[in-house]
Write a protein that holds these residues in place. Structure first.
Motif, PDB file in Angstrom:
ATOM      1  N   VAL A 319      73.926  70.617 -33.002  1.00  0.00           N
ATOM      2  CA  VAL A 319      73.051  70.930 -31.793  1.00  0.00           C
ATOM      3  C   VAL A 319      72.497  72.349 -32.178  1.00  0.00           C
ATOM      4  O   VAL A 319      71.185  72.561 -31.908  1.00  0.00           O
ATOM      5  N   HIS A 320      73.408  73.336 -32.113  1.00  0.00           N
ATOM      6  CA  HIS A 320      73.009  74.678 -32.262  1.00  0.00           C
ATOM      7  C   HIS A 320      72.515  75.403 -33.547  1.00  0.00           C
ATOM      8  O   HIS A 320      72.030  76.494 -33.478  1.00  0.00           O
ATOM      9  N   ASN A 321      73.011  74.910 -34.552  1.00  0.00           N
ATOM     10  CA  ASN A 321      72.690  75.245 -36.024  1.00  0.00           C
ATOM     11  C   ASN A 321      71.693  74.354 -36.774  1.00  0.00           C
ATOM     12  O   ASN A 321      71.539  74.890 -37.931  1.00  0.00           O
ATOM     13  N   THR A 322      70.994  73.566 -36.246  1.00  0.00           N
ATOM     14  CA  THR A 322      69.995  72.901 -37.017  1.00  0.00           C
ATOM     15  C   THR A 322      68.851  72.799 -36.370  1.00  0.00           C
ATOM     16  O   THR A 322      68.658  72.859 -34.965  1.00  0.00           O
ATOM     17  N   ASP A 323      67.714  72.778 -37.147  1.00  0.00           N
ATOM     18  CA  ASP A 323      66.420  72.154 -36.528  1.00  0.00           C
ATOM     19  C   ASP A 323      66.260  70.803 -36.246  1.00  0.00           C
ATOM     20  O   ASP A 323      67.264  70.157 -36.697  1.00  0.00           O
ATOM     21  N   GLY A 324      65.379  70.465 -35.363  1.00  0.00           N
ATOM     22  CA  GLY A 324      65.533  68.875 -35.238  1.00  0.00           C
ATOM     23  C   GLY A 324      65.248  68.039 -36.338  1.00  0.00           C
ATOM     24  O   GLY A 324      65.874  66.872 -36.543  1.00  0.00           O
ATOM     25  N   VAL A 325      64.527  68.619 -37.483  1.00  0.00           N
ATOM     26  CA  VAL A 325      64.546  67.532 -38.794  1.00  0.00           C
ATOM     27  C   VAL A 325      65.842  67.491 -39.501  1.00  0.00           C
ATOM     28  O   VAL A 325      66.169  66.356 -39.582  1.00  0.00           O
ATOM     29  N   VAL A 326      66.665  68.480 -39.486  1.00  0.00           N
ATOM     30  CA  VAL A 326      67.808  68.453 -40.316  1.00  0.00           C
ATOM     31  C   VAL A 326      68.908  67.792 -39.440  1.00  0.00           C
ATOM     32  O   VAL A 326      69.924  67.073 -39.987  1.00  0.00           O
ATOM     33  N   ARG A 327      68.790  68.214 -37.995  1.00  0.00           N
ATOM     34  CA  ARG A 327      69.842  67.574 -37.228  1.00  0.00           C
ATOM     35  C   ARG A 327      69.655  66.075 -37.148  1.00  0.00           C
ATOM     36  O   ARG A 327      70.817  65.127 -37.364  1.00  0.00           O
ATOM     37  N   ARG A 328      68.436  65.610 -37.286  1.00  0.00           N
ATOM     38  CA  ARG A 328      68.141  63.936 -37.067  1.00  0.00           C
ATOM     39  C   ARG A 328      68.611  63.346 -38.437  1.00  0.00           C
ATOM     40  O   ARG A 328      69.124  62.308 -38.581  1.00  0.00           O
ATOM     41  N   GLN A 329      68.470  63.976 -39.460  1.00  0.00           N
ATOM     42  CA  GLN A 329      68.727  63.549 -40.783  1.00  0.00           C
ATOM     43  C   GLN A 329      70.262  63.425 -40.995  1.00  0.00           C
ATOM     44  O   GLN A 329      70.869  62.535 -41.267  1.00  0.00           O
ATOM     45  N   ALA A 330      70.977  64.569 -40.523  1.00  0.00           N
ATOM     46  CA  ALA A 330      72.540  64.726 -40.431  1.00  0.00           C
ATOM     47  C   ALA A 330      73.238  63.608 -39.890  1.00  0.00           C
ATOM     48  O   ALA A 330      74.007  62.953 -40.050  1.00  0.00           O
ATOM     49  N   GLU A 331      72.611  63.362 -38.336  1.00  0.00           N
ATOM     50  CA  GLU A 331      73.127  62.275 -37.559  1.00  0.00           C
ATOM     51  C   GLU A 331      72.880  60.961 -38.103  1.00  0.00           C
ATOM     52  O   GLU A 331      74.012  60.000 -37.484  1.00  0.00           O
ATOM     53  N   VAL A 332      72.310  60.646 -38.976  1.00  0.00           N
ATOM     54  CA  VAL A 332      72.273  59.341 -39.637  1.00  0.00           C
ATOM     55  C   VAL A 332      73.702  59.256 -40.556  1.00  0.00           C
ATOM     56  O   VAL A 332      73.953  58.101 -40.422  1.00  0.00           O
ATOM     57  N   PHE A 333      74.238  60.297 -41.140  1.00  0.00           N
ATOM     58  CA  PHE A 333      75.460  60.294 -41.848  1.00  0.00           C
ATOM     59  C   PHE A 333      76.440  60.952 -41.487  1.00  0.00           C
ATOM     60  O   PHE A 333      77.760  60.383 -41.916  1.00  0.00           O
ATOM     61  N   ALA A 334      76.409  61.802 -40.473  1.00  0.00           N
ATOM     62  CA  ALA A 334      77.627  62.741 -40.281  1.00  0.00           C
ATOM     63  C   ALA A 334      78.913  62.038 -39.637  1.00  0.00           C
ATOM     64  O   ALA A 334      79.943  62.459 -40.285  1.00  0.00           O
ATOM     65  N   ILE A 335      78.809  61.152 -38.596  1.00  0.00           N
ATOM     66  CA  ILE A 335      80.089  60.667 -38.161  1.00  0.00           C
ATOM     67  C   ILE A 335      80.513  59.735 -39.324  1.00  0.00           C
ATOM     68  O   ILE A 335      81.968  59.777 -39.347  1.00  0.00           O
ATOM     69  N   GLN A 336      79.905  58.849 -40.086  1.00  0.00           N
ATOM     70  CA  GLN A 336      80.436  57.961 -41.002  1.00  0.00           C
ATOM     71  C   GLN A 336      81.020  58.849 -42.019  1.00  0.00           C
ATOM     72  O   GLN A 336      82.312  58.510 -42.494  1.00  0.00           O
ATOM     73  N   TYR A 337      80.560  59.788 -42.340  1.00  0.00           N
ATOM     74  CA  TYR A 337      81.100  60.938 -43.476  1.00  0.00           C
ATOM     75  C   TYR A 337      82.312  61.550 -42.951  1.00  0.00           C
ATOM     76  O   TYR A 337      83.248  61.560 -43.883  1.00  0.00           O
ATOM     77  N   TYR A 338      82.234  61.950 -41.793  1.00  0.00           N
ATOM     78  CA  TYR A 338      83.637  62.405 -41.381  1.00  0.00           C
ATOM     79  C   TYR A 338      84.794  61.618 -41.397  1.00  0.00           C
ATOM     80  O   TYR A 338      85.702  61.935 -41.902  1.00  0.00           O
ATOM     81  N   HIS A 339      84.327  60.539 -40.858  1.00  0.00           N
ATOM     82  CA  HIS A 339      85.502  59.231 -40.780  1.00  0.00           C
ATOM     83  C   HIS A 339      85.819  59.122 -42.485  1.00  0.00           C
ATOM     84  O   HIS A 339      87.062  58.938 -42.754  1.00  0.00           O
ATOM     85  N   GLU A 340      85.026  59.154 -43.455  1.00  0.00           N
ATOM     86  CA  GLU A 340      85.299  58.816 -44.977  1.00  0.00           C
ATOM     87  C   GLU A 340      86.125  60.134 -45.150  1.00  0.00           C
ATOM     88  O   GLU A 340      87.128  60.009 -46.041  1.00  0.00           O
ATOM     89  N   CYS A 341      85.719  61.336 -44.714  1.00  0.00           N
ATOM     90  CA  CYS A 341      86.556  62.467 -45.054  1.00  0.00           C
ATOM     91  C   CYS A 341      88.046  62.256 -44.678  1.00  0.00           C
ATOM     92  O   CYS A 341      88.949  62.863 -45.393  1.00  0.00           O
TER      93      CYS A 341
END
Length: 431
Positions: A319-341
């Motif tokens: 929320v605080h460290n990305t612009d809308g473009v980067v955040r929306r891109q990240a939200e596509v994979f971030a939670i799945q990637y966290y779980h994989e890690c």
């Protein structure tokens, strides 16, 4: 910058002299280096000091502390002073810079003083470095000595290594990239695995004081609505959302629920969360030219750490460290990637991971909604802390345009959530 001439074996300077306006002396600093800093002990302990200079390097972001960087030079140096100098850092808790930026932003310092407890947040950070940091195995500064605030010590401090040559932070008006996000997720997964596999008695139920999160300072943020609307050039776009969601956005009961109870209702095992993991509290590694890279050199400022959801720091960071473009891109994979890690941290054994992806997604949404509405008002506060250092008016305008669009994208996404997946939450807390 303050210059102090010193000759440890001579009489040029009284080492009992206080450092600036603080109670700590130069003798205290040198004693701490000699007693606790192995590098200083090995290479500099018996050298005569020529000069000590110090300056506040918080760069307008040290709202709850002063961060003093000391440069020590030596009389016997055969090299250029800059090549042979030794540096170290003192972090001294206080609120002078916070109140200055708050007043300039139109905020109410009385509201802040009513809820701020500098002694408490400093004590938590001291406990973190002394007891919790060793088990996390993540990039953190070396801490040489901590002094808590009590009746005997009216000032506290944390004496730590200087990291300014190892990494750099980004401002609130810059966006991290997708690779930097992945690096943070890897770090969080490693930290969480270590917490989940450590004896609970070491950390559990020890960091509960700050679980209310932003709840107690919602009035402070409300005071900044009008200053933001006056500067943003998009008043109508924001007013439609503020009219619909203002009660929800500043609902203290919702804030408290998310921080204290939501992860428990989702049957999510808690971890320790940083609580303020914005880019100003992350030093990204740098190359030989001093340019920022993707890796993390250190995570600093653990003043508001607490128990909470493993999604808290991830949601807060995006929320605080990305612009809308980067955040929306990240939200596509971030939670799945966290779980994989996290699965990888448990050597590929999924049965040891105590979270499902669905649990994590729901928890992420809860946290996102506590932060998204505050971006523009926090931005006003941060902007006024750094505005005097920006000479170009066009650059100032560009910074504010950046935060305006970032905020608008967050409001759009909050609106989507509250109309769909989180509709029941809105209906419950919109009062």
């Amino acid at each position: 910058m303050s210059d102090i001439n010193v000759a440890v074996n001579g009489d040029k300077f009284d080492l009992s002299q206080p450092i600036g306006d603080y109670s700590f002396t130069f003798k205290w600093l040198l004693d701490s280096l000699n007693e606790n800093d192995e590098k200083f002990q090995k290479f500099h302990k018996n050298r005569e000091i020529e000069k000590i200079t110090f300056s506040d390097i918080s760069d307008g972001q040290g709202y709850f502390s002063a961060v003093l960087r000391f440069i020590i030079t030596f009389t016997d140096s055969s090299k250029a002073p800059s090549d042979d100098a030794y540096t170290t850092v003192l972090k001294i808790p206080g609120t002078v810079s916070f109140k200055k930026a708050n007043s300039k932003s139109g905020g109410n310092n009385e509201v802040f003083e009513a809820v701020a407890n500098v002694a408490s947040i400093h004590q938590h950070e001291c406990i973190f470095y002394n007891q919790i940091a060793p088990i996390l195995e993540i990039p953190l500064p070396k801490v040489y000595k901590t002094v808590e605030i009590d009746l005997q010590n009216l000032e506290g401090c944390i004496h730590m290594e200087d990291l300014s040559n190892l990494g750099k932070t980004l401002s609130y008006f810059e966006s991290v990239n997708l690779t930097q996000i992945k690096c943070l997720i890897q770090t969080l997964a490693h930290m969480h695995k270590n917490l989940l596999t450590t004896d609970d008695a070491i950390w559990k139920n020890k960091f509960m004081k700050h679980q209310r999160g932003f709840a107690d300072i919602t009035t402070f943020f409300e005071d900044l609505i009008e200053p933001f609307l006056q500067k943003c050039k998009r008043r109508n776009a924001f007013e439609q959302y503020l009219e619909k969601y203002r009660k929800f956005a500043f609902n203290k009961d919702y804030m408290i629920y998310v921080h204290q109870q939501s992860h428990q209702d989702l049957e999510i095992s808690p971890v320790i969360v940083h609580g303020d993991i914005k880019s100003g509290n992350i030093l990204f590694s740098i190359d030989a030219n001093g340019d920022i890279q993707n890796g993390i050199a250190s995570i600093i400022d653990w003043q508001v750490l607490r128990e909470g959801s493993p999604m808290y720091d991830l949601a807060y960071f995006l929320v605080h460290n990305t612009d809308g473009v980067v955040r929306r891109q990240a939200e596509v994979f971030a939670i799945q990637y966290y779980h994989e890690c996290l699965v990888k941290e448990f050597d590929g054994d999924k049965s040891k991971v105590p979270y499902t992806i669905e649990q994590l997604k729901h928890s992420y949404n809860y946290v996102f909604l506590t932060q998204a509405f505050f971006i523009p008002f926090l931005a006003v506060f941060m902007f006024n802390g750094m505005e005097s250092k920006i000479k170009s008016q066009s650059l100032k305008d560009a910074f504010f345009d950046f935060i305006t669009l970032k905020s608008l994208h967050a409001y759009e996404d909050a609106d989507r959530l509250l109309k769909n997946e989180m509709k029941q939450v809105f209906e419950k807390y919109n009062n």
